[in-house]
Each structure stands twice: as C-alpha cells, then as structure tokens.
Design a protein around this motif. Sequence first.
Motif, PDB file in Angstrom:
ATOM      1  N   ALA A  20       2.330   1.972  -7.636  1.00  0.00           N
ATOM      2  CA  ALA A  20       1.920   2.522  -6.505  1.00  0.00           C
ATOM      3  C   ALA A  20       3.133   3.337  -5.545  1.00  0.00           C
ATOM      4  O   ALA A  20       2.917   4.085  -4.872  1.00  0.00           O
ATOM      5  CB  ALA A  20       1.116   1.419  -5.596  1.00  0.00           C
ATOM      6  N   ARG A  23       3.889   6.657  -6.881  1.00  0.00           N
ATOM      7  CA  ARG A  23       2.790   7.674  -6.436  1.00  0.00           C
ATOM      8  C   ARG A  23       3.213   7.944  -5.069  1.00  0.00           C
ATOM      9  O   ARG A  23       2.955   9.171  -4.306  1.00  0.00           O
ATOM     10  CB  ARG A  23       1.516   7.042  -6.568  1.00  0.00           C
ATOM     11  N   GLY A  74      -0.803   3.821   0.467  1.00  0.00           N
ATOM     12  CA  GLY A  74      -1.185   3.382  -0.710  1.00  0.00           C
ATOM     13  C   GLY A  74      -0.433   2.084  -1.440  1.00  0.00           C
ATOM     14  O   GLY A  74      -1.127   1.315  -1.961  1.00  0.00           O
ATOM     15  N   PRO A  75       1.024   2.233  -1.189  1.00  0.00           N
ATOM     16  CA  PRO A  75       1.611   0.906  -2.029  1.00  0.00           C
ATOM     17  C   PRO A  75       1.053  -0.443  -1.498  1.00  0.00           C
ATOM     18  O   PRO A  75       1.503  -1.554  -2.035  1.00  0.00           O
ATOM     19  CB  PRO A  75       3.176   1.161  -1.891  1.00  0.00           C
ATOM     20  N   HIS A  77      -2.027  -1.085  -0.157  1.00  0.00           N
ATOM     21  CA  HIS A  77      -3.480  -1.340  -0.380  1.00  0.00           C
ATOM     22  C   HIS A  77      -3.628  -2.710  -1.255  1.00  0.00           C
ATOM     23  O   HIS A  77      -3.209  -2.587  -2.356  1.00  0.00           O
ATOM     24  CB  HIS A  77      -4.076  -0.019  -0.807  1.00  0.00           C
ATOM     25  N   ALA A 122      -3.041   8.548  -3.574  1.00  0.00           N
ATOM     26  CA  ALA A 122      -2.312   7.197  -3.338  1.00  0.00           C
ATOM     27  C   ALA A 122      -2.912   6.169  -4.101  1.00  0.00           C
ATOM     28  O   ALA A 122      -2.164   5.219  -4.367  1.00  0.00           O
ATOM     29  CB  ALA A 122      -2.180   7.094  -1.798  1.00  0.00           C
ATOM     30  N   THR A 123      -4.357   6.164  -4.238  1.00  0.00           N
ATOM     31  CA  THR A 123      -4.897   5.050  -4.961  1.00  0.00           C
ATOM     32  C   THR A 123      -4.983   5.194  -6.645  1.00  0.00           C
ATOM     33  O   THR A 123      -5.430   4.274  -7.225  1.00  0.00           O
ATOM     34  CB  THR A 123      -6.232   4.631  -4.390  1.00  0.00           C
ATOM     35  N   GLY A 124      -4.345   6.304  -7.179  1.00  0.00           N
ATOM     36  CA  GLY A 124      -4.284   6.312  -8.594  1.00  0.00           C
ATOM     37  C   GLY A 124      -5.440   7.033  -9.245  1.00  0.00           C
ATOM     38  O   GLY A 124      -5.713   7.100 -10.503  1.00  0.00           O
ATOM     39  N   THR A 412     -11.570   3.613  -4.172  1.00  0.00           N
ATOM     40  CA  THR A 412     -11.441   2.670  -5.038  1.00  0.00           C
ATOM     41  C   THR A 412     -12.619   1.794  -5.503  1.00  0.00           C
ATOM     42  O   THR A 412     -13.359   1.843  -4.556  1.00  0.00           O
ATOM     43  CB  THR A 412     -10.300   1.455  -4.585  1.00  0.00           C
TER      44      THR A 412
END
Length: 426
Positions: A20, A23, A74-75, A77, A122-124, A412
């Motif tokens: 994350a 990203r 994001g990292p 979350h 950010a969530t992949g 997500t």
Amino acid sequence: MCRRGHRGRAAATGWARTPAAQRGAALHAAAAAVREAADELADLTERETGKPYADARGGVDAGIGTLVQYAELGPVHRGRTLHGGWDATDLMIPEPRGVVAVLTPWNDPVAVAAGLIGAALATGNTVVHKPSERCPATGRRFAELVAAHLPPDVLRIVDGDGAVGARLSTADVDVVAHVGSTAAGSQIRRACAVTGAHPILENGGNDPLVVDAGVDPVWAAEQAALGSFANSGQICVSVERIYVHADVAEPFLDALTAQAHDWAERIGPMVDRAQRADVHRQVTGTVAAGARLRTGGELPDGPGAFYPPTVLDGCTADMALFAEETFGPVAPVRVVPDLDTALHEAADDRYGLGATVLTADMGRAQTAWRTLPVGTVKINAVFGGAPGGAAQPRRASGQGFGFGPELLDEMTTVKVVHLEPAPTGP
C-alpha cells in the motif's frame, strides 16, 4: 470481455499485491505530474467546456489535493480484529474489488476523476476510465499523467460517448463509479443488478434553497445567486429551486434580480448549445405555465452557448423548473407562507442530493436538517464544508459514498478470516 482475458483484469493481481505504501508513492508522483501540467489541464478544460480559466484551474488544484489525500489515506485504510476464542484469530480484512470502471462528467473533469481514480488505485484496484465525450482531451490528458506513474494496464483510458459508457458498465468489471446524469445512472443500476458489479453513483439533483423569515434578504439573494449561477449553474449541487418566506419575498426578489445582472459579467458560456437549448426549453415552458420572468430567459444572438442568469417568480411545484434538474444559470422562485410549507414541498421530490436552508433561528435549522431527505444539508451557506466530508445521495440522485475516506470502503470488499490451530496429535 473474457473474465481473465482483458488487460485490466490481468494487471489486477499484481497491483493488489503491491504494498500500500508503494501504491501511495505512485499517487504522490502522479499528483506532482498533474501539478506540473496544471495550466495545460486548465486550458484544455476552458477550451472544451467553456469553464472560465480561473474556475478550471481551481478544479485542477482540487484534483491534485484529492490525489495527495488518497495517497496518504490508502496505506492506513484498515480492517478490524474480532474478539473470539483464546486459541483463534478472527479478522475482517478489506480487499480490492478488482477492476473499476470510472465514468466522469464534463462539468469538473479533473477533480471528479482524481477522486474516483485515486481512491480506486490507492486500495489496489485497476481502473478503466472513460471521460465525458464533451471533454475528451482533458480527461485523457489527466489519465495519461497518472498512468505514467503506474505499472502497465493498471489505469487504462477509453474514449467515446454514452454508448461506450453503457457497454463498459455491462463489461467484466467489479465496480462502476459514475458521476453524471440520472438517466445514465439508472441504466448503470440495472446493469449492475445483472452483472453483480458494485455501483457508486452521484447523479442528478434538484437541490432546494429555503429562505426563512428574519434573514437579511440581500445576503440571502447573494447566497441564492452563488448557488444558482456559479459555473453557469452547471454544478451537481447547484441551487435548482428556491422557496422564500412571504415576509422577505419582495426585497429578496429585487436583490436576486440585481445579482443576476452582476453575474452576467462573471460567468462563461454553457458547455454547448445543446445543453443551452435544454435549459431554454425548461424556462420557456415554465413561463408558458404562468411563471413571471424577472430577468434573463432570452437566447442571445451570435455564436457560442452563453445563457444569461435568469430569475423567475410565481413558480409552482408542477412547473418544469421545479420538477426537474435544470443544470443552467436559472433561479426559479416560489413564495411560501411559512417554513413548514417550504420544507414539506422541498422534500416532495424524486431526487435527494443536497439542500440549503438560510435561517437565523437555530431551532428551525435543527428541524430543517432532520426533515430534508437528502445526502447533504447546508445551513446558511450554499457551498463549503470541512475537508473529507462524504454523504450518500438518495433516491434518483445516486448511491454510495463518492468522496472522502469512506470512498475507500466503497472501493473494497471485506473478507472475514477465522484462524485456528490444527490438532497437534491423536
């Protein structure tokens, strides 16, 4: 599209497994690239949509801030741990949904795209982005700047009109995130019901402004003009219908008419002549039904798509300008005898995006925000609010969180994991 065959799907596994923080670093780099190209993007927006340069640049700057926000959020979350048995571990883990189709509008193309694309990345998730056909160069240039800092096929761009968007919403995607018309949103809801994709929709609104007795009518008119005429009325949360208490109606209408004359020198053209024709049709229909035109409401001679700020009074709830979203610089006014009537009529609508109430009585303000069935209620300011605020539009206006940290939750899906040790022997 074959479930495993298309390029966004093929890139999804690798991007989901990217740490994350990595990203987030890619989004930071993308934000820096957009910042370097901010003047270019603002110029493209102005040329494609007619949005004045300063407003267009403001939208680009907002988009940059949003990319940075999701790069940071994001990292961090996170999911949850659950309190189960002593010998077990129970987790609720957010995972990327997969491939996100992002369909963005023309009225604020960079800011909206930055939010939806930034939260998805950010969530992949991987992203397929279709910008509005009314600003294809702006949308493509923004997405190219972001994609340059990502692995191949993590962000792909497609061009085309509404038919392309409709096909994309029925394709092999896991989320359809759309900001645009209610008609398109309704089609997307139906498509997602069949495919199982998760819809995130911010669609049309018919946002009311309620002016209570006891407020300064000149100040109230300034608020009404800002809400009705900014960006030529082409904002999702523009003021679409105005209910004014009879005690302040005449000075309010006089001040609003004067404001319209001032705003005529400040706004740019509408996005195109087709949109202007739709707005003019609603205005002429409302006048034909008995409303009185105070100012504006006439198509100017010559080229372009300018439409003058327009004020009407004597409106009723069944007139075109009160029944449907207008998306133009028009302020239709209905005089009401009391606040309860205004709130009742404001709530009697198929949309549910936002509403504004101007009142000096905080007790009435409390009643108003609890009564109005919309996602966002603003008291004594048509625009504004703390950063990160996110609401869920209701009814025909859409569904899901489209902004703020909560958008990460929309992007997500949660998996519950229960871990127990295996038996160690007989």
